[in-house]
Design an enzyme around this catalytic site. Structure first.
Site, short mmCIF file in Angstrom:
data_model
loop_
_atom_site.label_atom_id
_atom_site.label_comp_id
_atom_site.label_asym_id
_atom_site.label_seq_id
_atom_site.Cartn_x
_atom_site.Cartn_y
_atom_site.Cartn_z
N CYS A 124 -14.17 -11.71 10.27
CA CYS A 124 -15.09 -10.75 9.64
C CYS A 124 -14.89 -9.31 10.10
CB CYS A 124 -16.54 -11.14 9.91
SG CYS A 124 -16.94 -12.87 9.59
N THR B 297 6.79 -5.68 8.92
CA THR B 297 6.72 -5.23 7.53
C THR B 297 7.00 -3.73 7.39
OG1 THR B 297 4.32 -5.07 7.79
CG2 THR B 297 5.19 -7.04 6.72
N THR C 298 0.81 -1.21 0.00
CA THR C 298 0.00 0.00 0.00
C THR C 298 0.84 1.27 0.00
OG1 THR C 298 -0.10 -0.07 2.42
CG2 THR C 298 -1.91 -1.12 1.22
N ASP D 83 0.46 -3.71 18.53
CA ASP D 83 0.41 -3.23 17.15
C ASP D 83 0.93 -1.80 17.03
OD1 ASP D 83 -0.09 -3.28 14.40
OD2 ASP D 83 -2.15 -2.59 14.62
N CYS E 79 -13.07 -6.23 8.26
CA CYS E 79 -13.71 -5.54 7.15
C CYS E 79 -15.09 -4.99 7.51
CB CYS E 79 -13.87 -6.47 5.94
SG CYS E 79 -12.32 -6.86 5.10
N HIS E 80 -15.85 -5.75 8.30
CA HIS E 80 -17.24 -5.38 8.56
C HIS E 80 -17.44 -4.74 9.93
CE1 HIS E 80 -18.69 -7.18 4.87
NE2 HIS E 80 -17.91 -8.22 5.11
N MET F 282 -15.05 -10.17 -1.49
CA MET F 282 -15.52 -11.07 -0.43
C MET F 282 -15.28 -12.51 -0.87
SD MET F 282 -16.80 -11.64 2.47
CE MET F 282 -17.17 -13.25 3.14
N ASN G 65 4.59 -4.21 13.44
CA ASN G 65 4.48 -5.03 14.64
C ASN G 65 5.02 -6.45 14.44
OD1 ASN G 65 1.73 -4.97 13.04
ND2 ASN G 65 1.89 -7.01 13.91
#
Length: 720
Positions: free
Chosen positions: A637, A259, A185, A331, A640-641, A680, A279
Site C-alpha cells: 500500500c 530497466t 514513462t 535504488d 501509492c498511499h 485501485m 537498480n
C-alpha cells in the site's frame, strides 16, 4: 530435411549472437522532409525538436531575446488546462509552429505555438488499472518527432506513432514482454530512422532493455538487454554472458531489474547510443541470493544495473559500460539524463559524457571508450568512503550493506536520489551544469525470510520496520534535514559555483539560455528565472501548482516563448509520507503555461488549499493485527498511499477515508476491486479478508496516533 534443420540452427545462432535475423524487414528509408536527422543535429534555436533540444541533451538554448536584462517583463502569453490531474513530467516539443506535449496517462496534444489554439488531441486509452503496476504515478515525460510522425510511449507498454498534422494513429506496437511487470514513462528518442525506448518496472519482475523500432513501420530492429537471462536458455551476446558472472542465485526468476526508464542519448560524433540503467531487483541483494556470484572479479556487481551502457546505434551491439553503483542495494538508478559535450580537461579538448545519477557523484567519461576521467561527490553522501581516482569504482561503506549488518541504515542520498529524472541543463555560455538536487535520506532494513509475491514491489525491504514513527521529536528532526536545492556545478573545476536552497526536495528540471538565464519550477508552486552566472533570482510566476517538469523555449515570428508543463505528482508526492509536505502541500492544477515578454494573460483564481483535520473512528484492533497490517501496508500500500499511511496530495490519504470505519467497505476495495476503474485493483492474490482487516486496523491505529500529534505545529503538514 537436413538442410531445413541447418537453417533453423543457423537462425537460432544468429539470434543468440544478437544479430538481425535474415527474415527481418529491411529498415525504411530515412525521411527527407519534416523532422530529419540533419534538422535535429542542426538544432535550430527557434525550434525544440527532441527531449533535450539537441542530440547532446544539453537543454541549452542560444535564444537571447529574453535575457537577464528584461526577464522581469516576462508575462503569461497563453495557457491550456490539461484534462488529467496527475503528475506532469513532459517537456513540450516545437516544430513548424506547433507545440506537442504529452500529459499524464500518455495523452498527446498539439497546440498552435503562438496562440495556444488546440489543433488536435489523442488519448491512447490506457487502462486505469495500469496504475497499480506503475512505480510512481501515471506520468509521461514527452513525445518524439521524426519525419511526419509524433511518437509516444504509453504507460501500458505500447509505442505509438501519430500523424503530426492530424494526431491520428499510424501504428501501435506492444514493446514490453508482458503487461504485468512493465510500464513505460519515458520519452522516446529517434536517430537514424530508429525510435529508441526502454521500460520501467525494476521494482516488479522486469528485465531491462533498450530497443530500436523502425520509424515508419514500427518493426523492431534490435534489442539490447541490460541483465542476463536464464543461463540454461543461452545468452543473446557476449555482453550477457560476461554479465552473468556478476550475478548469484536465480536472478532471472525476478527479471533482475536494470530497466531503461528514462535516459537515452544518441551521439552522432561517436555513433553511439548511451543509456542509463535502473537498480538491481530486489534491492536487498541477499533476498534472492543475487549477491552470491561465484568468486570472480566483480562478483556481486550485478551488471549492467545502475550503469551507463553504450551500444552501436546501427546494430545495438555492446561497445562499453561504466557501472556507477556496483552491487546496488539502495535504488541508485543511473537513469538521470546523460549529457555529451566537448570539454577541455587538463589542457586537452575531449568529447565526454557527463552524468549526475542518484548516487551523489558527478561523473565525466570519455564518450568514445567509456574511460573514467573523473568523479566528484557534488552533494552529501555516506554510502561510500570515496571512489578510486583511476577506475571510478566506489569503496562502499561497510555499514551501508544493511543486509550484512542486520541493522537499519539511513543512506544519503536516499532512494529518491541526489538527482533523479528531473533534467539538468548545461550552459555553453557559463560552462556550468544546473542540477535539481534532493537532499533527503532513506532508511533501509532487510526483510528476514523474504519471499517474492505475484503483486507489488519486490524489494526485499521491511518497509514496516522503517516507517516514520509517531514521535514528534523524530519527525521534526527528519523533516528539518529534508531539503532541496538548485546546484550550479562546474564540471571542469569539479566544484560548486553557486546554489539556491529550497524548503524541500522534488523540484523541477532546468533550462539554461544564452540570455544568461536558468529557468526552474519548484514544489512551492513557483516558476522562477535565475541569473545563470550567479544564481540571483530575477523573476517568478505563481503557477498555482507544484512543478516537476523541465521548461523549454522556442521562437515564432521573431518572438521568443518559454513553456512549462505544470502539475504536481510523481514519486515524491506518493511514497514519502509526511515528507511529501515539506514544501507545503502543492496542488495539482495540470496546465501548460507559455510565457513571452509583455504577456498579459491571467490565470483564473486558484482554489484555496484545505487543511485536513483527522477525526478517525476509534482503534478497536489488537497489536497482532497492527503488526500484520503494518507489514502488509508497507509492502503493498505504501507506494501509492504513503509511508506510515500518510499520503501526499494526489492519492487518497487512508487515515481520512470514511471506509476505514467499515470492515466491509475496506474488503470491497482491497479484495473485491470496487475501485479498479480508478487504478485501485484487487489484491486478492496476496491479501486475505483477515489481512484486509489487519490493514484497516493498522491505518486506524496510525490515524489515532497522528490525531494525538496534530496540535504540534512542527509536525503538521503546512499549507500553501
Amino acid at each position: 530435411m537436413k538442410s531445413a534443420k541447418w537453417i533453423v540452427a543457423a537462425c537460432a545462432a544468429l539470434a543468440l549472437a544478437g544479430c538481425k535475423k535474415d527474415s527481418a524487414a529491411e529498415p525504411s528509408s530515412l525521411p527527407t522532409t519534416g523532422v530529419t536527422d540533419a534538422k535535429i543535429a542542426a538544432a535550430d534555436p527557434n525550434e525544440w525538436l527532441t527531449y533535450g533540444r539537441d542530440y547532446a541533451e544539453q537543454r541549452f538554448s542560444p535564444l537571447t531575446q529574453i535575457s537577464d536584462a528584461n526577464v522581469s517583463k516576462l508575462g503569461l502569453a497563453w495557457y491550456a488546462d490539461m484534462d488529467t490531474a496527475r503528475g506532469q513530467e513532459a517537456t513540450p516539443l516545437m516544430h513548424d509552429g506547433t507545440l506537442y506535449v504529452a500529459t499524464a496517462w500518455s495523452m498527446v496534444k498539439a497546440f498552435d505555438a503562438k496562440t495556444g489554439a488546440l489543433k488536435w488531441s489523442y488519448d491512447p486509452k490506457v487502462p486505469r488499472e495500469t496504475l497499480a503496476r506503475a512505480c510512481c504515478d501515471a506520468v509521461n515525460r514527452g513525445v518524439a518527432l521524426y519525419g511526419d510522425k509524433v511518437y509516444v510511449a504509453a504507460l501500458d507498454g505500447r509505442l505509438i506513432a501519430l500523424d503530426q498534422a492530424t494526431g491520428k494513429e499510424v501504428w501501435s506496437k506492444n514493446v514490453v514482454p508482458d503487461a504485468v511487470s512493465y510500464t513505460i514513462t519515458g520519452a522516446p528518442r529517434v536517430a537514424k530512422g530508429k525510435v529508441l525506448i526502454g521500460s520501467a518496472g525494476a521494482e516488479y519482475r522486469a528485465r531491462g532493455f533498450l530497443a530500436a523500432f523502425d520509424w515508419n513501420t514500427g518493426e523492431e530492429l534490435w534489442r539490447f538487454h541490460t541483465v542476463p537471462g536464464n543461463p540454461e536458455k543461452g545468452f543473446e551476446n557476449e555482453a550477457m554472458e560476461s554479465a552473468a558472472k556478476t550475478w548469484g542465485g536465480k536472478w532471472w526468476e525476478l527479471g533482475g531489474g536494470g530497466t531503461v526508464w528514462d535516459s537515452i542519448t544518441y551521439d552522432p560524433v561517436t555513433n553511439l547510443v548511451y543509456f542509463g540503467t535502473g537498480n538491481a531487483e530486489p534491492w536487498n541483494p541477499a533476498a534472492n541470493g543475487r549477491d552470491k556470484a561465484a568468486g570472480t572479479k566483480g562478483a556481486g556487481d550485478n551488471l549492467y544495473t545502475s550503469s551507463i551502457v553504450a551500444v552501436n546505434a546501427d546494430t545495438g551491439e555492446y561497445v562499453w559500460h561504466f557501472q556507477e553503483t556496483p552491487e546496488d542495494r539502495w535504488d541508485y538508478d543511473s537513469n538521470a539524463q546523460i549529457t555529451t559535450a566537448d570539454l577541455t580537461l587538463d589542457g586537452k579538448k575531449q568529447r565526454v559524457v557527463m552524468h549526475a545519477p542518484k548516487n551523489g557523484y558527478f561523473y565525466i567519461l570519455d564518450a568514445k571508450t567509456g574511460k573514467f576521467l573523473n568523479g566528484t561527490a557534488w552533494t552529501a553522501q555516506n554510502w561510500t568512503t570515496g571512489i578510486d581516482a583511476v577506475t571510478g569504482r566506489p569503496t562502499i561503506n561497510p555499514e551501508a550493506r544493511y543486509e550484512v549488518t542486520g541493522k537499519q541504515w539511513v543512506s544519503l542520498p536516499g532512494a529518491g536520489g541526489a538527482h533523479s529524472w528531473q533534467p539538468m541543463s548545461y550552459s555553453q555560455q557559463t560552462g556550468l551544469v544546473y542540477i535539481p538536487a534532493n537532499n533527503a535520506g532513506f532508511p533501509y532494513f532487510a526483510e528476514e525470510d523474504w519471499q517474492p509475491s505475484s503483486m507489488g514491489f519486490q524489494t526485499g525491504i521491511n518497509s514496516a520496520a522503517t516507517a516514520m514513527p509517531a514521535v514528534a521529536e523524530v519527525r521534526q528532526q527528519i523533516l528539518g534535514s529534508t531539503t532541496g536545492s538548485l546546484v550550479a556545478w562546474d564540471p571542469v573545476a569539479k566544484k560548486e559555483a553557486w546554489r539556491v536552497d529550497f524548503d524541500g526536495p522534488w523540484n523541477g528540471g532546468t533550462l539554461s539560455t544564452a540570455g544568461n538565464l536558468v529557468f526552474q519550477g519548484n514544489a512551492r508552486e513557483q516558476f522562477v528565472a535565475y541569473a545563470a552566472n550567479s544564481g540571483r533570482k530575477l523573476w517568478s510566476f505563481p503557477a498555482q501548482t507544484g512543478i516537476i517538469a523541465a521548461p523549454m523555449t522556442y521562437s515564432v515570428d521573431g518572438e521568443q516563448y518559454v513553456a512549462i508543463l505544470a502539475g504536481w505528482g510523481g514519486v515524491w508526492d506518493i511514497a514519502p509520507g509526511i515528507l511529501a509536505s515539506k514544501s507545503g502541500r502543492p496542488r495539482n492544477i495540470s496546465r501548460l503555461l507559455v510565457f513571452k515578454l509583455g504577456g498579459t494573460a491571467k490565470l483564473p483564481p486558484a482554489p484555496p488549499m484545505q487543511e485536513l483535520v483527522l477525526d478517525p473512528p476509534a482503534f478497536t484492533g489488537t497489536q497482532a493485527q497492527v503488526t500484520r497490517g503494518g507489514s502488509l501496508y508497507g509492502r503493498y500500500c505504501s507506494v501509492c498511499h504513503g509511508d506510515a499511511a500518510i499520503s501526499g496530495t494526489l492519492n487518497p490519504d487512508l487515515r481520512h477515508s470514511p471506509a476505514i470505519g467499515s470492515p466491509d467497505a475496506v474488503r470491497s476495495v482491497v479484495i473485491d476491486g470496487a475501485l479498479q476503474h480508478n487504478g485501485m485493483v484487487s489484491f486478492k492474490e496476496v491479501v486475505t479478508a483477515a489481512d484486509a482487516e489487519a490493514i484497516r486496523q493498522y491505518v486506524l491505529k496510525r490515524a489515532n496516533e497522528d490525531k494525538a500529534l496534530e496540535g504540534k505545529a512542527a509536525i503538521r503538514p503546512s499549507t500553501t
